[in-house]
Design an enzyme around this catalytic site. Sequence first.
Site, PDB file in Angstrom:
ATOM      1  N   CYS A 138       0.827  -1.207   0.000  1.00  0.00           N
ATOM      2  CA  CYS A 138       0.000   0.000   0.000  1.00  0.00           C
ATOM      3  C   CYS A 138       0.864   1.260   0.000  1.00  0.00           C
ATOM      4  O   CYS A 138       0.442   2.304  -0.499  1.00  0.00           O
ATOM      5  CB  CYS A 138      -0.969  -0.003   1.171  1.00  0.00           C
TER       6      CYS A 138
ATOM      7  N   HIS B   4      -1.265   0.898   7.545  1.00  0.00           N
ATOM      8  CA  HIS B   4      -1.823   0.942   6.200  1.00  0.00           C
ATOM      9  C   HIS B   4      -1.740   2.357   5.636  1.00  0.00           C
ATOM     10  O   HIS B   4      -2.017   3.338   6.333  1.00  0.00           O
ATOM     11  CB  HIS B   4      -3.278   0.474   6.226  1.00  0.00           C
TER      12      HIS B   4
END
Length: 787
Positions: free
Chosen positions: A319, A741
């Site tokens: 990510c 994330h």
Amino acid sequence: MTTLEAIGSSLPYGARVYKDDCMYNFDTAENNPNGLDVCLQCYQAFSRGVDSNYTQEHALKKEHDFYFNIRKTLKENPNKYNELGESNSKLAKLEVKDVAEEDIYDFIYTIYSNSSDDSIPLEDAPQNIQLLTQEILATNSSNRQDEIKTWEQEIQPCEHSVSIQPVQTLTTGESKPVLDQCSECSLKENLWICLHCGIIGCGRQQYGSTLQGNSHMLAHYEAHPTHPVAIKLGSLDVDNCDAYCYKCNDEVKVPELVAILLAYGIDVSTLVKTEKNLIELNLDQNLNWDFKLDGANGEKLPPVFGPGLTGFQNLGNSCYLNSVIQVLYSLPAYTSYFKEFDGKFPENVTNPAVDLTSQLLKIYDGLSSGRYSVPSHTKDDTYQLGIKPSAFKTLIGENHPEFQTQRQQDAFEFLLYFLEKSNKEVGSKLNESFKFVVENKIKCLDCENVKLSTELVDNLSIPIKDVVDSVDAETGTKTYKTVQLNDSLTDYCAPELLGDYKCPKCTSYNMLKSIGLKSFPSVLIVNAKRIKLENWVPVKIDVPIEVPGTIDISELKSKGLQEGEIEIEEDEDEQDSDVRSSKFEPNQEALNSLLSMGFPEPRSIKSLHATGNNSAEEAMNWLFAHMDDADIDSPLQESGSNKDNSKNEPSEELVNNLVGMGFSTQLATKALILNGSDVNAAVEWLFSNPDDDGVIESTSTPTVEQKSDKEIVAQLEGTGNPKYKLHAVVCHKGTSPHTGHYVAFIRKIIDGEEKWVLFNDEKVVACADLSDVITNGYVYIFVEDKL
């Protein structure tokens, strides 16, 4: 032109098979009606689309006429929707799906001829072709091999796996182990053998997998604590080995594995892998996490589709890469740069998978075309499937100790690394919109002498004040006072006393340092330094940062030499050090602090160079995050101070290995350079290019312009507009930049209206709630405000 009968019946040793997507775009066997064409001579994949026929281009260029065509069509799924028309695929927040492709698609295999533009069913092809295509289907794709390789690089022996003394039987008189069934239950799959005694037991149930397990090998270890290391039998062959240490609770390597297994009558050379190994199972699990995406009030955010609204699939923990590349490709400077190629790839590149310009062009087509920004029929119709930048991730992270792994990385560090690497391999024009000139001014407050120096930079990394507002009595969670980004920018350039720095003229220690901008970039990158050291551990501080939609940084402009100040004349050698790319001089005070803490000098200098040469604390944070870098104690190598290693010159040992196989030194060297010193890939290339002369041609685009930092500084001084508009923000949730994330918020024009769009890997949604930007903003991208 080669006939079908003349094509070999098996893959050459070490051959890489590209069968996931086209070499030049993200067409796959699923999303292209014509399927994917895998060349039967070089094993690269191509597609035949409406706007481009890459199969034909390859056939004409290489005279490779025959292709294994793989087409996947979606199966009918009558139970997909309920009687209300709602999808039945509502998933728990962390549900992992393990669905075989055969359950989703019907597979159609044919042999395609470019010259006749016709296909024949695979079963009608000659026997040699049927055998070859069976190997192509059974072999891991190039992308899969790279994924597995990165996991394998992280597995090391442990203290228990290096000292195993095999005992053939656990109890006296027991015969050789039965290898096809658990000794405690009836399971015949997921079987493990204890390397200490040879007993067979089933493994644990793999979460998210259909592979069964009753944990009897774990139970064996618990009953016999001196037997911690076991091997998975189903995944064992000459090239694969799953070893697990229950005491270390981790995958390990076993140095003397072949000899140990022979003690139990197991000859590895005769085994064939029949089950997925742990690496493959881990990859499957990482790649299939599926998170719900809701707004602040629980409502589902509306997905958006179209050109510029294509998502990236998460390649395990990618990510950080997805967010950074999404932001870069949303900038006009990037889109206009790649648009000038007019869809044409570098002609002299043999393998686009190992050429950075080709990969960047492929990503441009994937993100901007809109062809892949459509609802997915395999996961959830609400969102798109997204494109999978596997080859790009492998290439961009090649030989880097962190970015070549499957671990989560720092998005800002990756951005800086990408800019540096693309500058070298693609050219300075691509990233020139980020460049600006900073002036460092050191003034003696006693004698008024001033030293001015300039450096070329592409970002501002600013400190953030972390003033605690309150602490939760039960959890200890800290709440911080809100910070204004404008104030942090002002603080960054504010004058500060240097302390131990001595005036070269009057030897006074009363020195003041200040920073000013001598030019303003078209695109301003600002990094909020959220990483702090707490109890010697780098953590992320969740300070709320208010970011205005527009900013004016006119006050940061360099004031230069003021009345009464006397500039210290520099000799020619000092002038050459004005730009950052020249000889690096570490901040002596910060360096001394690091040395006094016990850090070796090479890594101390390297950490100061990486963090802008500001303070020992920032350098120490960087050091703790890079302790495991392979080159952490190597001397600092700056651009311009050492030879250009962009060609990845192979070692003499690797060249000699290929020469020993009968290839010339020149040809072996070229094969290794073109394939990043990957011997298997080089062998594949050699077999696919038997007539190559070994001459290395430039892979850079002829129009690429390379400028020195001095040239760019001279060109930029005094230019630019200090007024900016917030364009994008990379946000991070988590306690450390190496966990958690990353997502990107980007301004987009949708149906003629400007909206914020959230790019959460493959999920692309319109988002009005920007609270995450305040609490988790990490990298801010501002574009010149021309209004």
